[in-house]
Enzyme design. Structure first.
Site, PDB file in Angstrom:
ATOM      1  N   GLY A   1       0.739  -1.354   0.107  1.00 42.17           N
ATOM      2  CA  GLY A   1      -0.086  -0.044  -0.076  1.00 42.17           C
ATOM      3  C   GLY A   1       0.760   1.320   0.213  1.00 42.17           C
TER       4      GLY A   1
ATOM      5  CB  SER B   1       7.434   2.279   5.669  1.00 42.09           C
ATOM      6  OG  SER B   1       7.240   1.066   6.493  1.00 42.09           O
ATOM      7  CE  LYS B   2      -0.840   1.254   9.729  1.00 43.94           C
ATOM      8  NZ  LYS B   2      -2.221   0.574   9.560  1.00 43.94           N
ATOM      9  CB  THR B   3       5.525  -0.866  10.104  1.00 44.27           C
ATOM     10  OG1 THR B   3       6.004  -1.142   8.834  1.00 44.27           O
ATOM     11  CG2 THR B   3       4.037  -1.278  10.276  1.00 44.27           C
TER      12      THR B   3
ATOM     13  CB  THR C   1       9.446  -2.520  11.237  1.00 41.46           C
ATOM     14  OG1 THR C   1       8.036  -2.665  10.851  1.00 41.46           O
ATOM     15  CG2 THR C   1       9.570  -1.518  12.230  1.00 41.46           C
ATOM     16  CB  THR C   2       8.110  -2.923   5.318  1.00 41.33           C
ATOM     17  OG1 THR C   2       7.043  -2.723   6.191  1.00 41.33           O
ATOM     18  CG2 THR C   2       7.982  -3.877   4.317  1.00 41.33           C
TER      19      THR C   2
ATOM     20  CD  GLU D   1       9.989  -6.971   1.377  1.00 40.57           C
ATOM     21  OE1 GLU D   1       9.832  -6.369   2.358  1.00 40.57           O
ATOM     22  OE2 GLU D   1       9.446  -8.088   1.129  1.00 40.57           O
TER      23      GLU D   1
ATOM     24  N   GLY E   1      -2.900   0.034   5.171  1.00 42.78           N
ATOM     25  CA  GLY E   1      -1.813   0.209   4.238  1.00 42.78           C
ATOM     26  C   GLY E   1      -2.332   0.366   2.776  1.00 42.78           C
ATOM     27  NE  ARG E   2      -6.628  -4.641   2.619  1.00 42.35           N
ATOM     28  CZ  ARG E   2      -6.165  -5.131   3.896  1.00 42.35           C
ATOM     29  NH1 ARG E   2      -4.781  -4.904   4.189  1.00 42.35           N
ATOM     30  NH2 ARG E   2      -6.662  -5.367   4.837  1.00 42.35           N
TER      31      ARG E   2
ATOM     32  CD  GLN F   1      -1.855  -3.509  -0.966  1.00 39.15           C
ATOM     33  OE1 GLN F   1      -1.743  -2.375  -1.401  1.00 39.15           O
ATOM     34  NE2 GLN F   1      -1.303  -3.770   0.345  1.00 39.15           N
TER      35      GLN F   1
ATOM     36  CD  GLU G   1      -2.392  -6.630   2.130  1.00 41.99           C
ATOM     37  OE1 GLU G   1      -2.625  -5.391   2.452  1.00 41.99           O
ATOM     38  OE2 GLU G   1      -1.221  -6.969   2.035  1.00 41.99           O
TER      39      GLU G   1
ATOM     40  CG  HIS H   1      -5.244  -7.565 -29.903  1.00 43.02           C
ATOM     41  ND1 HIS H   1      -5.581  -7.826 -31.011  1.00 43.02           N
ATOM     42  CD2 HIS H   1      -5.967  -6.060 -29.491  1.00 43.02           C
ATOM     43  CE1 HIS H   1      -6.380  -6.792 -31.585  1.00 43.02           C
ATOM     44  NE2 HIS H   1      -6.491  -6.027 -30.681  1.00 43.02           N
TER      45      HIS H   1
ATOM     46  CE  LYS I   1       5.066  -8.501   6.019  1.00 43.80           C
ATOM     47  NZ  LYS I   1       4.755  -7.454   6.814  1.00 43.80           N
TER      48      LYS I   1
HETATM   49  O1  F6P Z   1       2.961  -7.174   4.153  1.00 42.32           O
HETATM   50  C1  F6P Z   1       1.717  -6.629   3.566  1.00 42.32           C
HETATM   51  C2  F6P Z   1       1.770  -5.073   4.189  1.00 42.32           C
HETATM   52  O2  F6P Z   1       1.561  -5.113   5.673  1.00 42.32           O
HETATM   53  C3  F6P Z   1       0.626  -4.322   3.696  1.00 42.32           C
HETATM   54  O3  F6P Z   1      -0.570  -4.311   4.166  1.00 42.32           O
HETATM   55  C4  F6P Z   1       1.302  -2.886   3.768  1.00 42.32           C
HETATM   56  O4  F6P Z   1       0.692  -2.119   2.530  1.00 42.32           O
HETATM   57  C5  F6P Z   1       2.845  -3.328   3.274  1.00 42.32           C
HETATM   58  O5  F6P Z   1       3.020  -4.501   3.813  1.00 42.32           O
HETATM   59  C6  F6P Z   1       3.770  -2.314   3.476  1.00 42.32           C
HETATM   60  O6  F6P Z   1       3.698  -1.826   4.944  1.00 42.32           O
HETATM   61  P1  F6P Z   1       4.549  -0.675   5.442  1.00 42.32           P
HETATM   62  O7  F6P Z   1       3.928   0.412   4.967  1.00 42.32           O
HETATM   63  O8  F6P Z   1       4.461  -0.642   6.958  1.00 42.32           O
HETATM   64  O9  F6P Z   1       5.861  -0.598   5.195  1.00 42.32           O
END
Ligand code: F6P
Length: 553
Positions: A166, A217-219, A221-222, A224, A279-280, A361, A365, A396, A518
Site C-alpha cells: 500500500g 512505510s506505515k510501520t 520496519t518493512t 524491503e 496500508g492498502r 491488493q 488482501e 489481443h 515474512k
Molecule cells: O505485508 C503486507 C503489508 O503489511 C501491506 O498491508 C502494506 O501495505 C505493506 O505491507 C507495507 O507496509 P508498510 O507501509 O508498513 O511498510
C-alpha cells in the site's frame, strides 16, 4: 462495537437460502439478452449515475449483469440481513471494526474535506488530518516551485518513493493515472522490490544533487523498504559525503516517529498518519505525498474530494440505488451462487495501466480470508481473484478465454469519454471507445449457430465460431479521468470491497496471511550468510537452498 460473534455465517441468512433456490430454479438459466427484450426500461433501471462534488458524473451500467427484479431485491435483502448498513455506519463512526488488530478503519476520515467531526476513541481526527495536509501543501509547493533546493542549491528534478504494498501501489497507480496533470521537469520514480535491480536501474540516471527520496512505510520496519532506503542513503552519501545533507533529500511518510529518527531523517520532514489507516487504504494519507508533489497539492485535494463524494453517496443512498452496494452484491452473486472464481477489471485507458494491480491488493488482501467475525471457518467462498490489464491490449491476449472459455468471468470495463490526448481528430479515442462498447456487447449477445452459418461457416467449423454470450459486464463511463473522477473510482472499489467483506462476515481490514512468509524469509535470510549446507527444512526447500548456495555464494 465490542463483539462480532453474534453475526451469522452468510449461509445462515434467510435471503442467502432463498437466493440459492432462486439460482437453481431460474438464476442459472437467466438470459440477459432476453431480459432486455422483456423490459425496455432495463438500462434506465439498472444504470446509476454518480454525481461528483464538482458537478461531473460517472455512469455505472449494471444492466448487462445476470440479475432480474427478483434476484436484485433478494440481494438487497441479503445486504440488510448481513447488516451492511450497520457495519458501514460503524466504520464512519470510527468504531474499532478491525477487531483482530483493535483498530478503527478510518481512511474515510482522510478525505473529510468538509471538516465534519469524525472521532476515533473520543478524539476528533479532522484537525490532525488537516494539519498533515497543510504540511504536504507547503512542502509540495516549495519543491515544485524550486524554493526547496538540494545540498548544492539546485532545485529537485526527481522524486523517488521507496515503499511496498500500500505504500507503493497507490502512489504509483495514481501518479500514472494523473500523469497528464504533472509538471514538466519533475519526474516521479517508485522503488518497491527488494531485488537490487529495481533500485539500481532507478538510480542509474539520477543526480543525487537533485533527487528527493520519500521513504513510505506505515510501520517503518518493512524489510524491503528499509533495505532499499539504506541503499538509497548510501548512494546519496557517496556524493553528498555529509549526513547533514540528508535533511534536504529524505522525507518519511510513516506512523513510526521513533524508527524514522533512528534512520536519520529529520522529523521536520516526517509526514505522519495514524494506525487507523490501513496500508492498502493509505494513498489518501501522507503516503500520497508523491502524488501531491507530482500533480500539485490543489489537484491532490480534488482527488480527496472525489472520494469524499462517494463516501457521502455510500452513507446516504438507499441500498437499492447505492452504487458500491450494488457492485459488492453482484460480486457475491457471481462468486457464491454462479461459482465464479475471478473478476476482471479492464480499464480502456492507458493512464490506468496500474489500476488492476492496485485493486488486487485492495480486494485480495482485504477479502482473502476464511475465518468469520464470529471466529469460525466459513463454509463458503470468499475473496475473488481479481485480475486485469488495460484494454484494448488485453483483447489481443487473454480476452479469448473471457469470450469462449469454460469459465464465467464477470468483468468491469472503464472508459473516460473525453481523452487527455485527442490526437488525429480524436480518431484514437473513437476507436478506443468503440472497443469499450463492442466488448461488453459481444460478451452479452454472443453469436449463435444460425448467425455463424449465415456468415458462411460449415461443418465442424461452426461450433468453433459460436459465442455463447450471456457473460456479465459492468461498464463504468466517466466524463474525463480527472483527479476527482479517479478519487471517486477508487472509493467505489473500496466500498465494493467493504460490502463483499460485510456479507461474507469476515474482517476485511487485517492481513495476517502475509506474516508467515515474512517470518520464514527472515530465518532463511540468516542461513544464506555463508556457504555451509543447511540440514533443516523440508527436503524440497533444503535441496533448493543448497543448490542456490552452490550457484550463488
Ligand atoms: O505485508 C503486507 C503489508 O503489511 C501491506 O498491508 C502494506 O501495505 C505493506 O505491507 C507495507 O507496509 P508498510 O507501509 O508498513 O511498510
Amino acid at each position: 462495537m465490542s463483539s462480532f460473534s453474534d453475526f451469522k455465517l452468510a449461509t445462515e441468512l434467510p435471503a442467502w437460502k432463498t437466493l440459492e433456490s432462486v439460482y437453481k430454479k431460474s438464476g442459472k438459466d437467466f438470459k440477459v439478452k432476453e431480459a432486455f427484450d422483456e423490459d425496455p426500461k432495463r438500462f434506465q433501471k439498472l444504470s446509476k449515475t454518480l454525481k461528483n462534488y464538482d458537478g461531473s458524473q460517472i455512469l455505472f451500467d449494471f444492466s448487462k449483469n445476470l440479475i432480474n427484479d427478483e434476484s436484485f431485491s433478494l440481494l438487497i435483502q441479503l445486504a440488510k440481513e448481513a447488516k451492511v448498513e450497520h457495519l458501514r455506519d460503524e466504520m464512519f463512526k470510527g468504531s474499532l471494526i478491525n477487531f483482530t488488530e483493535g483498530r478503527a478503519v478510518y481512511h474515510v476520515a482522510l478525505r473529510n474535506r468538509s471538516m465534519k467531526t469524525m472521532e476515533v476513541e473520543g478524539k476528533n481526527t479532522a484537525p490532525e488530518v488537516d494539519a498533515v495536509l497543510q504540511h504536504m501543501k507547503e512542502f509540495s509547493e516549495e519543491v515544485r516551485s524550486g524554493k526547496w533546493t538540494g545540498y548544492t542549491g539546485k532545485a529537485i528534478t526527481d522524486i523517488v518513493n521507496i515503499g511496498i504494498g500500500g505504500s507503493d501501489l497507490g502512489p504509483v497507480m495514481v501518479t500514472e493515472a494523473l500523469k497528464s496533470y504533472s509538471k514538466p521537469g519533475l519526474s516521479a520514480h517508485f522503488v518497491s522490490n527488494i531485488d537490487g535491480t529495481h533500485i539500481v536501474e532507478t538510480l542509474k540516471n539520477l543526480n543525487p544533487e537533485t533527487t528527493l527520496f520519500l521513504i513510505a512505510s506505515k510501520t517503518f520496519t518493512t524489510a524491503e523498504t528499509i533495505t532499499n532506503a539504506n541503499s538509497a542513503k548510501r548512494w546519496f552519501l557517496e556524493s553528498a559525503k555529509d549526513n547533514k545533507h540528508i535533511a534536504k533529500h529524505f522525507a518519511a511518510l510513516s506512523t513510526n516517529a521513533e524508527e524514522v529518527e533512528k534512520f536519520g531523517i529529520d522529523t521536520k520532514n516526517m509526514f505522519e498518519f495514524e494506525s487507523w489507516v490501513g496500508g492498502r487504504y493509505s494513498v489518501w494519507s501522507a503516503i500520497g505525498l508523491s502524488v501531491a508533489l507530482y500533480i500539485g497539492y490543489d489537484r491532490f485535494e480534488e482527488f480527496l474530494k472525489g472520494a469524499e463524494a462517494v463516501d457521502k453517496h455510500f452513507v446516504e443512498t438507499p441500498l437499492e440505488d447505492n452504487i458500491p452496494v450494488i457492485g459488492g452484491l453482484l460480486s457475491v452473486w457471481y462468486n457464491n451462487f454462479f461459482g465464479a472464481q475471478t473478476h476482471l477489471v479492464a480499464p480502456f485507458d492507458q493512464y490506468l495501466h496500474r489500476f488492476p494491480a492496485y485493486l488486487q491488493q485492495l480486494s485480495m488482501e482485504s477479502n482473502g480470508k476464511s475465518v468469520t467475525r464470529g471466529n469460525v471457518f466459513t463454509n463458503y467462498q470468499t475473496g475473488t481473484i481479481l485480475f486485469g490489464e488495460p484494454a484494448t491490449n488485453a483483447q489481443h491476449s487473454f480476452f479469448q478465454l473471457v469470450h469462449q472459455g469454460t469459465k464465467l468471468i464477470p468483468a468491469d470495463f472503464i472508459l473516460a469519454a473525453r481523452s487527455h490526448n485527442p490526437i488525429e481528430h480524436n480518431l484514437h479515442q473513437r476507436m478506443l471507445a468503440s472497443n469499450f462498447f463492442a466488448q461488453a456487447e459481444a460478451l452479452m449477445v454472443g453469436k449463435d449457430e444460425n448467425q455463424v452459418k449465415k456468415e458462411g461457416a460449415t461443418g465442424g467449423l461452426i461450433p468453433h465460431k459460436v459465442f455463447l454470450g450471456n457473460r456479465p459486464t459492468t461498464s463504468i463511463l466517466t466524463q474525463e479521468m480527472t483527479p476527482a473522477a479517479l478519487g471517486a473510482l477508487i472509493a467505489y472499489y473500496e466500498h465494493v470491497t467493504f460490502v463483499e467483506g460485510a456479507i461474507w462476515n469476515i474482517n476485511s481490514f487485517d492481513q495476517w496471511g502475509v506474516e508467515l512468509g515474512k517470518v520464514l524469509a527472515k530465518v532463511i535470510g540468516k542461513e544464506l550468510d555463508d556457504k555451509e549446507k543447511v540440514k533443516n527444512h523440508d527436503p524440497s526447500t533444503r535441496g533448493l537452498i543448497n543448490q542456490f548456495k552452490e550457484w550463488a555464494l
